[in-house]
Write a protein that holds these residues in place. Structure first.
Motif, PDB file in Angstrom:
ATOM      1  N   GLU A 191      47.554  33.130  39.744  1.00 34.46           N
ATOM      2  CA  GLU A 191      47.832  33.554  38.365  1.00 34.46           C
ATOM      3  C   GLU A 191      47.852  32.374  37.393  1.00 34.46           C
ATOM      4  OE1 GLU A 191      47.722  36.503  37.426  1.00 34.46           O
ATOM      5  OE2 GLU A 191      48.298  37.821  39.072  1.00 34.46           O
ATOM      6  N   SER A 192      47.836  31.166  37.913  1.00 37.19           N
ATOM      7  CA  SER A 192      47.901  29.987  37.048  1.00 37.19           C
ATOM      8  C   SER A 192      46.724  29.042  37.225  1.00 37.19           C
ATOM      9  CB  SER A 192      49.207  29.225  37.295  1.00 37.19           C
ATOM     10  OG  SER A 192      50.313  30.093  37.293  1.00 37.19           O
ATOM     11  N   GLN A 222      34.450  37.969  35.962  1.00 34.49           N
ATOM     12  CA  GLN A 222      34.673  37.277  34.697  1.00 34.49           C
ATOM     13  C   GLN A 222      35.484  36.013  34.974  1.00 34.49           C
ATOM     14  OE1 GLN A 222      37.856  37.903  31.427  1.00 34.49           O
ATOM     15  NE2 GLN A 222      36.616  39.757  31.475  1.00 34.49           N
ATOM     16  N   TRP A 239      42.865  29.374  29.756  1.00 34.21           N
ATOM     17  CA  TRP A 239      43.931  29.482  28.765  1.00 34.21           C
ATOM     18  C   TRP A 239      43.715  28.489  27.624  1.00 34.21           C
ATOM     19  CZ3 TRP A 239      49.030  29.550  32.107  1.00 34.21           C
ATOM     20  CH2 TRP A 239      49.056  30.742  32.841  1.00 34.21           C
ATOM     21  N   PRO A 279      37.042  39.514  27.151  1.00 43.45           N
ATOM     22  CA  PRO A 279      38.024  39.591  26.072  1.00 43.45           C
ATOM     23  C   PRO A 279      38.627  38.235  25.704  1.00 43.45           C
ATOM     24  CG  PRO A 279      38.965  40.412  28.124  1.00 43.45           C
ATOM     25  CD  PRO A 279      37.548  40.034  28.423  1.00 43.45           C
ATOM     26  N   ILE A 280      39.135  38.162  24.490  1.00 44.57           N
ATOM     27  CA  ILE A 280      39.969  37.036  24.092  1.00 44.57           C
ATOM     28  C   ILE A 280      41.360  37.624  23.876  1.00 44.57           C
ATOM     29  CG2 ILE A 280      40.423  35.290  22.332  1.00 44.57           C
ATOM     30  CD1 ILE A 280      37.394  35.213  21.780  1.00 44.57           C
ATOM     31  N   GLY A 317      46.712  31.931  24.658  1.00 47.83           N
ATOM     32  CA  GLY A 317      45.951  33.078  25.118  1.00 47.83           C
ATOM     33  C   GLY A 317      44.974  32.736  26.223  1.00 47.83           C
ATOM     34  N   ARG A 318      44.140  33.707  26.477  1.00 50.69           N
ATOM     35  CA  ARG A 318      43.207  33.651  27.589  1.00 50.69           C
ATOM     36  C   ARG A 318      41.837  34.052  27.074  1.00 50.69           C
ATOM     37  NH1 ARG A 318      40.452  37.261  30.296  1.00 50.69           N
ATOM     38  NH2 ARG A 318      40.249  37.201  32.569  1.00 50.69           N
ATOM     39  N   TRP A 330      39.849  29.826  35.416  1.00 51.13           N
ATOM     40  CA  TRP A 330      39.238  30.499  36.548  1.00 51.13           C
ATOM     41  C   TRP A 330      37.718  30.491  36.364  1.00 51.13           C
ATOM     42  CZ3 TRP A 330      43.671  31.616  34.139  1.00 51.13           C
ATOM     43  CH2 TRP A 330      44.827  31.796  34.909  1.00 51.13           C
ATOM     44  N   PRO A 354      36.659  42.531  35.356  1.00 51.97           N
ATOM     45  CA  PRO A 354      37.097  42.228  33.998  1.00 51.97           C
ATOM     46  C   PRO A 354      38.066  41.044  33.919  1.00 51.97           C
ATOM     47  CG  PRO A 354      38.266  44.140  34.838  1.00 51.97           C
ATOM     48  CD  PRO A 354      37.370  43.663  35.935  1.00 51.97           C
ATOM     49  N   TRP A 355      38.333  40.393  34.999  1.00 50.98           N
ATOM     50  CA  TRP A 355      39.216  39.226  34.965  1.00 50.98           C
ATOM     51  C   TRP A 355      38.759  38.195  35.965  1.00 50.98           C
ATOM     52  CZ3 TRP A 355      40.072  41.484  39.467  1.00 50.98           C
ATOM     53  CH2 TRP A 355      40.480  42.816  39.525  1.00 50.98           C
ATOM     54  N   HIS A 410      47.052  43.397  31.796  1.00 51.32           N
ATOM     55  CA  HIS A 410      46.425  42.119  32.128  1.00 51.32           C
ATOM     56  C   HIS A 410      45.487  41.747  30.976  1.00 51.32           C
ATOM     57  CE1 HIS A 410      43.896  39.151  34.060  1.00 51.32           C
ATOM     58  NE2 HIS A 410      44.681  39.151  35.127  1.00 51.32           N
ATOM     59  N   GLY A 438      42.701  40.337  30.996  1.00 53.65           N
ATOM     60  CA  GLY A 438      41.283  40.566  31.293  1.00 53.65           C
ATOM     61  C   GLY A 438      40.856  41.995  31.016  1.00 53.65           C
ATOM     62  N   THR A 439      41.826  42.906  31.057  1.00 53.51           N
ATOM     63  CA  THR A 439      41.550  44.304  30.702  1.00 53.51           C
ATOM     64  C   THR A 439      42.483  44.661  29.549  1.00 53.51           C
ATOM     65  OG1 THR A 439      43.134  44.955  32.396  1.00 53.51           O
ATOM     66  CG2 THR A 439      40.806  45.099  32.969  1.00 53.51           C
ATOM     67  N   TRP A 490      53.264  35.202  28.449  1.00 52.12           N
ATOM     68  CA  TRP A 490      52.241  34.755  29.408  1.00 52.12           C
ATOM     69  C   TRP A 490      50.885  34.825  28.706  1.00 52.12           C
ATOM     70  CZ3 TRP A 490      53.261  32.498  33.897  1.00 52.12           C
ATOM     71  CH2 TRP A 490      52.247  32.361  34.857  1.00 52.12           C
ATOM     72  N   PRO A 491      50.134  33.705  28.713  1.00 50.38           N
ATOM     73  CA  PRO A 491      48.869  33.690  27.952  1.00 50.38           C
ATOM     74  C   PRO A 491      47.906  34.798  28.355  1.00 50.38           C
ATOM     75  CG  PRO A 491      49.462  31.468  28.643  1.00 50.38           C
ATOM     76  CD  PRO A 491      50.436  32.396  29.316  1.00 50.38           C
TER      77      PRO A 491
END
Lengths: 428, 428
Positions: free
Chosen positions: A169-170, A203, A207, A263-264, A286-287, A331, A364-365, B218, B220-221, B274-275
């Motif tokens: 997750e990090s 995907q 961060w 996504p952003i 964000g991500r 990632w 999607p992630w 999440h 990503g989604t 959490w980002p």
């Protein structure tokens, strides 16, 4: 259906209660970042009982930390080990990595949960709790698949390399450490919560932290200052536009059914320290999603150029430019041809168990699949029982039925991918 | 110019260095909320040396806490006293309250300060530091005015009631406590940083906290969730519109030159943890300006109705209504007729010292004037030397020359307002 497959099916059916119980025990341990050890201990003991060859180690060291794919702001890994547990094959078959992460994200506002997030409560065939879906349920599916082989005395030719890693997750330092420790294979499955879709592509993501400056003033004469919150709203709107533009360009059919392929996500904002002062700084975190067709670096450049454009156009930003840094998680995107043999084997097993074709999409992630494939040279597919929509959310849960189905699909895939000693006589 | 006035003028001129030094000492003490005692101790010692009658007490008790104007979330007032110091008059004159608060707001990002915010550094006639302008400089102007009378042996007929109070920045509990302790007068001056403008009317204000719900997912989604940050942006935009609408209706000529007479300041936002998660809650905190023509209650209703409208129109808010609470600071608006004798006396003194007419406007922020006038029945004017624009800001500072000028204007006003023993023979 051949004999081994029937025995596996039967065994998994008979052992559902045990599987559910194992997931419950795992969910009841809080394995948020830095607290992975007690959950990991349960997994280790399970693997020991199965007779797997255990490799337990605390990650770290210069080889890991100096690797270009290493991306981690964690101070210490002490006391929270990685685990690799190998079911050694007889030789002559293809090897496979079964990778799952043990860390979970924070629970958010506990008021939004109908059960204690660490209860593992079962209701109408669903098991609730942080990590149930992302991805302790996937891990249990893997362990049950392995146990179904062992319990039935089935000997595989290829090695099965089960990995229970920290830090997914990090940014994936746990999986990267496993790769750098030498674990590679002919294929890999990661049972992240895909709603039982098969994801040959994942995907990527990373961060970011954006700092927006304002100018403080008394709230009563707020026109003497510049609100960092109001300026941050402009940045948020610009990022929304960038997200729209980037996603309009995605044409890969694997992304067809995904509303926002890359996504952003703005996950955090923090600004101001006094209700009646004009805030002078806003921090956004964000991500950013990265398409399998681009690199981490090229996506970063797109975002940086977008902010640079703002910095050149807005009168305030010209003198007080918005700044971005890339921190914490990153990632690498992953990509496998849709007709790779691993996809074909998995698809065949899916049809056998579910009686229908699987959905094959892009993830999607980001997952650790990017590291396994690009750093570890291991063709990787992401496929698991969890419910994408509940990951990271309140009331995260998994449908236990799906967990058992995925366990069966993976067990069947292991049979055909790794090959069995008797298979040459029996199956052909 | 009569003899007393000349002596005051002369004394103030000779004692500028001492005045600047006193301000420096006060600024060097951090008197943010809960830390007022060490600064208050300096003021107390100064008043003791001047021979004033001291009343030092820790505020609190049911009479204060149950008063409808009490509005305070502070847990304890222990150890940080209020001070009232009285220069007793000979009798037969009008009394006056000289009120200043000793608390200061936090310094914000220290990186934005060119000097240490508690240095009291003097550069080109300006003294820098948190509180220099808001409002330790005003307090020094008051103390020097009082000292100039005492040092010159001038006896007033009316009482001068100097008040050094806590809690102004958080809702005025200090001044309310002084009122409830029985301190009232025929007039009051509060030397808040008005840029030496005279404010017969003061904007009221109060703090609000708005909670905006989202739905976690999440990152990503993120389309599976609802971003509390994105929904908070809608609330911010709605508040911006409300501010515009409310200010378009302000027609009082005293507000003519103020760009936003009754601003809505969003001072804080906090959302997400959490980002790469979609945030499920956003908290906005801010300050709503209240016109002297309306009440705290009626302004609250306007804001509540505005949010209610959003809650009925937005699909998400219908099911997840935005919620508002009024917390912390609340400053009652104040209003004095522009031709009140106190305004006239102050104006005459201003012209005598500055050789020009003062600007008479409405205050762009709430002060303790609302409490003094509406609860304490004391006609109140706000007039002081600080620079409005630097209050609550980084690099807060005061022009020392203005501080001395205000000291002189207030000293002359004391002479005429309270009357002097000789005045009846000498001045008329």
């Amino acid at each position: 259906m051949v004999k081994n497959e029937i025995r596996i099916k039967q065994w998994l059916k008979e052992n559902r209660a045990r599987g559910a119980r194992l997931l419950q025990i795992l969910v009841r341990e809080n394995s948020t970042r830095g607290n992975e050890s007690s959950t990991q201990a349960i997994i280790i003991e399970k693997c020991r009982q199965l007779g797997l060859i255990l490799d337990i180690w605390e990650i770290g060291g210069n080889k890991l930390k100096n690797h270009p794919a290493f991306c981690c702001d964690r101070k210490s890994f002490d006391g929270n080990p990685n685990l690799v547990a190998v079911l050694k094959g007889l030789g002559g078959g293809k090897s496979i990595i079964l990778n799952g992460h043990i860390d979970v994200v924070p629970v958010g506002d506990e008021m939004n949960w109908k059960h204690d997030p660490f209860s593992g409560e079962i209701e109408c065939g669903r098991l609730y709790g942080r990590g149930a879906t992302d991805m302790k349920g996937g891990n249990v599916a893997l362990l049950m698949a392995i146990e179904s082989l062992i319990a039935n005395g089935i000997k595989l030719k290829g090695d099965v390399i089960f990995q229970s890693v920290i830090e997914e997750e990090s940014g994936g330092a746990g999986t990267l450490a496993a790769v750098l420790r030498g674990y590679q294979a002919d294929g890999a499955i990661i049972p992240e919560p895909t709603n039982m879709k098969i994801f040959p592509k994942q995907q990527g993501s990373m961060w970011f932290r954006i700092t927006v400056k304002g100018r403080a003033a008394h709230g009563g004469t707020r026109y003497e200052g510049v609100s960092a919150i109001e300026k941050a709203v402009l940045v948020i709107q610009r990022l929304q536009q960038l997200e729209k533009d980037r996603n309009a360009m995605v044409s890969d059919p694997l992304f067809e059914k995904i509303p926002i392929p890359i996504p952003i996500n703005i996950g955090k904002i923090s600004s101001g320290e006094w209700p009646s002062s004009v805030p002078d700084t806003a921090i956004l975190e964000g991500r950013m999603g990265v398409s399998p067709e681009e690199t981490i670096q090229s996506a970063q450049t797109v975002m940086e150029e977008c902010l640079q454009e703002m910095n050149e156009q807005d009168e305030w930003f010209i003198k007080n430019p918005v700044q971005i840094e890339w921190f914490g998680g990153r990632w690498i995107p992953g990509s496998l041809d849709s007709d790779h043999p691993l996809i074909n084997e998995l698809t065949r097993s899916f049809i056998e168990v579910k009686g229908d074709n699987p959905t094959i999409e892009a993830s999607p992630w980001g997952t650790d699949g990017g590291i396994l494939s690009s750093v570890g040279n291991t063709p990787t597919v992401v496929f698991g029982p969890g419910i994408t929509e509940t990951a990271h959310d309140a009331n995260e849960h998994i449908v236990l039925e799906d967990m058992f189905a995925v366990s069966e699909i993976i067990a069947l895939t292991l049979l055909s991918w790794c090959g069995t000693a008797e298979a040459s006589n029996e199956n052909k």
